[in-house]
Design an enzyme around this catalytic site. Structure first.
Site, PDB file in Angstrom:
ATOM      1  N   CYS A  81      30.869 -24.777 -23.254  1.00  0.00           N
ATOM      2  CA  CYS A  81      31.750 -24.947 -24.233  1.00  0.00           C
ATOM      3  C   CYS A  81      31.957 -23.586 -25.321  1.00  0.00           C
ATOM      4  CB  CYS A  81      31.371 -26.181 -25.140  1.00  0.00           C
ATOM      5  SG  CYS A  81      32.147 -26.180 -26.865  1.00  0.00           S
ATOM      6  N   CYS A  84      31.158 -24.099 -28.970  1.00  0.00           N
ATOM      7  CA  CYS A  84      29.711 -24.420 -29.051  1.00  0.00           C
ATOM      8  C   CYS A  84      29.057 -23.136 -29.297  1.00  0.00           C
ATOM      9  CB  CYS A  84      29.249 -25.259 -28.076  1.00  0.00           C
ATOM     10  SG  CYS A  84      29.890 -26.752 -27.730  1.00  0.00           S
TER      11      CYS A  84
END
Length: 160
Positions: A81, A84
């Site tokens: 991600c 993230c």
């Protein structure tokens, strides 16, 4: 340009010294220009991933956090991600600031051992941040990129 010494010979050694000084100056200028400023956080996918891995290793284990009387901040994340990864430095800074009073937990949604927590907290996207109060009731949930000041403000309100 030709340099001559007092005895009339060309100054090839002078040319060499001048060239070495020029190279040294060029290297110093390059280092000063390309060096990141101390107050700037540079982000690359690799640095974000490394920060995620470091944070996961330093995070409070889920079982410990749930048994603790402190509020808990759970981050549902995935290594792949990019959001993230991009938020990792902000979350690490918050952990540094609030880590004594709030448990910081990281759960990798791709790890099957966290399937029940992913389901229980309705983690449908990453990153998902779920804040629990001291009684472990859900206070707030965010999905996606959240500015650090917003998280800090909610932490401050929760801690009173």
């Amino acid at each position: 340009m030709v340099f001559t010494t007092k005895d009339g010979s060309t100054g090839s050694s002078i040319k060499l010294v001048v060239a070495m000084i020029a190279i040294l100056v060029a290297i110093l200028v390059t280092l000063l220009i390309t060096r990141p400023a101390a107050t700037t956080t540079s982000f690359t996918p690799l640095s974000g991933l490394m920060t995620l891995k470091t944070m996961a290793a330093e995070a409070t284990p889920y079982e410990v956090a749930i048994a603790s009387p402190n509020p808990t901040f759970i981050e549902f994340y995935a290594d792949w991600c990019t959001t993230c990864q991009g938020m990792s430095s902000a979350i690490a800074a918050l952990h540094q600031q609030y880590g004594d009073t709030i448990n910081f937990v990281m759960l990798d949604i791709d790890d099957p051992q966290w399937a029940n927590q992913v389901s229980d907290y309705g983690a449908s996207g990453v990153p998902q941040f779920t804040l629990l109060n001291a009684q472990h009731d859900e206070v707030k949930t965010w999905v996606g990129k959240v500015p650090k000041p917003i998280l800090a403000n909610v932490f401050d309100q929760l801690l009173g």
